[in-house]
Design a protein around this motif. Structure first.
Motif, PDB file in Angstrom:
ATOM      1  N   MET A 180      50.985  40.375  37.282  1.00  0.00           N
ATOM      2  CA  MET A 180      49.841  40.062  38.148  1.00  0.00           C
ATOM      3  C   MET A 180      49.907  38.634  38.673  1.00  0.00           C
ATOM      4  N   GLY A 181      49.130  38.379  39.705  1.00  0.00           N
ATOM      5  CA  GLY A 181      49.045  37.034  40.259  1.00  0.00           C
ATOM      6  C   GLY A 181      48.235  37.058  41.541  1.00  0.00           C
ATOM      7  N   ASP A 182      48.438  36.028  42.390  1.00  0.00           N
ATOM      8  CA  ASP A 182      47.746  35.967  43.679  1.00  0.00           C
ATOM      9  C   ASP A 182      46.235  36.033  43.480  1.00  0.00           C
ATOM     10  N   ILE A 183      45.724  35.237  42.555  1.00  0.00           N
ATOM     11  CA  ILE A 183      44.278  35.276  42.293  1.00  0.00           C
ATOM     12  C   ILE A 183      43.523  34.717  43.503  1.00  0.00           C
ATOM     13  N   HIS A 184      42.478  35.417  43.867  1.00  0.00           N
ATOM     14  CA  HIS A 184      41.608  35.003  44.977  1.00  0.00           C
ATOM     15  C   HIS A 184      40.230  34.660  44.427  1.00  0.00           C
ATOM     16  N   PHE A 185      39.684  33.543  44.861  1.00  0.00           N
ATOM     17  CA  PHE A 185      38.291  33.224  44.508  1.00  0.00           C
ATOM     18  C   PHE A 185      37.342  34.100  45.319  1.00  0.00           C
TER      19      PHE A 185
END
Ligand code: ZN
Length: 396
Positions: free
Chosen positions: A254-259
């Motif tokens: 996983m990754g690419d965290i968006h606020f």
């Protein structure tokens, strides 16, 4: 606090972390963590560009971004007892910023380097930095708006089997070889992102295997059967996701965290992109893929989302804005027209086109395919929450 199994040092690239991550999909990228069904644990993630974008006022980093680096992912995680054909159940218990790194960015990529949904209208790079205070985001680059975030992983999924990987590579190459997209497709970006060994990060792959895996590892750009880069804003805190499993242990990454993000993430670098953590709980449904006829992931959104109750909704129809050509029930053209209508409207309130484009990309915008049967026009709508603006934007 759950135990952190994947730790990030923001001063180092993903390949130099204590446990290195990866930026390609391949079944032979070894798992770096092992957990059991029922476990609760924390995973930290870098932003999707591996720290290429800086908290400053200069969009040169957006212009020159190396897109062969994306997306840097944390994992793969081996879940004991999970086998192909099972469903891996993942609860997103919490998602947040890393201490001392409470900011994010939204960008418009240069037409020559990445592009985006409206690249023929906005070909030049731009950047907005967001200050994240608790649940709220505001930007010195887009004054006059403030909103609550809906944090979510842009990208999460299990590794493909070799068979599934081969299928992805075959079908995406066939599209590129065909060389023609639909008539509305801009010349740039290309039709698909095929495997590219440049800047491949492959975790703990042995040196002898590196070249082969870098050459055939799938890029992380599109969503596929395993989920992956779905960019669904409602995959937020409290969501339960059911993932199809293709390899032993699942190999979840996983990754690419968006606020925060608007439906469509239209500018491509379009969410409020950030580093962060995710607290996860995992479980398994044995034989679940056949039991539930699963092809793509299924998820149950969590109960924690910002409450915006009043919207101004912009309609779009499938008629090309440059040529006036009528398209047949084309949701892509229709959604583009809805976005352009919203941007033209927002420009009347003092926003530049670029500011409005970035705002529609990252604010909690609801995009809908409202009608897809009323020949010849698809009707797409874009709903803009009115409460995010510091002034009234409803026509009087
Ligand atoms: Zn993203």
């Amino acid at each position: 606090m759950p135990k952190t199994l994947f730790k990030i040092d923001l001063t180092k690239s993903m390949s130099k972390q204590e446990i290195p991550g990866h930026n390609r999909w391949h079944p032979d990228i070894p798992a770096v963590i092992s957990v059991k069904p029922g476990d609760v644990f924390r995973i930290e993630c870098k932003d999707w560009t591996d720290g290429q974008i800086k908290n400053d006022d200069n969009p040169t980093d957006i212009k020159d971004v190396k897109l062969s680096v994306v997306h840097v992912l944390s994992g793969p995680i081996h879940v004991e007892g999970v086998e192909p054909g099972d469903i891996l159940v993942v609860d997103l218990l919490d998602i947040g910023t890393l201490p001392g790194d409470e900011w994010g960015f939204t960008g418009i990529f240069d037409r020559e380097n990445g592009g985006g949904f409206l690249t023929d209208h906005y070909p030049k790079p731009a950047k907005a930095i967001w200050d994240l205070q608790g649940i709220f985001a505001s930007s010195r680059h887009i004054p006059g708006v403030k909103f609550a975030g809906i944090p979510h992983p842009g990208l999460i999924g299990c590794a493909p089997s070799q068979d599934l990987l081969n299928t992805w590579n075959r079908r995406e190459k066939a599209l590129v070889d065909k060389g023609v997209g639909p008539a509305w497709k801009p010349a740039i970006p290309p039709l698909a992102a095929l495997p590219n060994p440049e800047n491949a990060i492959l975790g703990r792959v042995k040196p002898a295997d590196f070249e082969r895996i870098a050459a055939e590892g799938a890029r992380t750009v599109p969503p596929r059967e395993h989920g992956g880069n779905c960019d669904i804003k409602n995959l937020s805190k409290g969501s339960r996701i059911f993932f199809p499993v293709y390899v032993s242990g699942g190999k979840l990454s996983m990754g690419d965290i968006h606020f925060s993000q608007g439906d469509g993430e239209i500018s491509f670098c379009g969410a409020i992109e950030m580093s962060g953590f995710m607290d996860l709980h995992v479980d398994v449904i044995k034989g679940g893929m056949a039991k539930y006829a699963m092809v793509n992931p299924i998820f149950k959104p969590g109960p924690v989302e910002p409450r915006y109750s009043e919207f101004l909704v912009f309609e779009g129809i499938s008629v090309d804005e440059f040529t006036g050509e009528q398209y047949y029930l084309d949701a892509h053209v229709s959604y583009r027209r809805a976005c352009l209508n919203a941007i033209a409207f927002l420009k009347k309130f003092g926003f530049t086109g670029e500011q409005a484009y970035m705002l529609l990309s990252c604010a909690p915008i609801e995009g809908r395919l409202s009608g897809v049967v009323d020949i010849p026009n698809a009707c797409c709508t874009l709903a803009l929450p009115t409460a995010i603006f510091d002034k009234n934007i409803v026509p009087v």
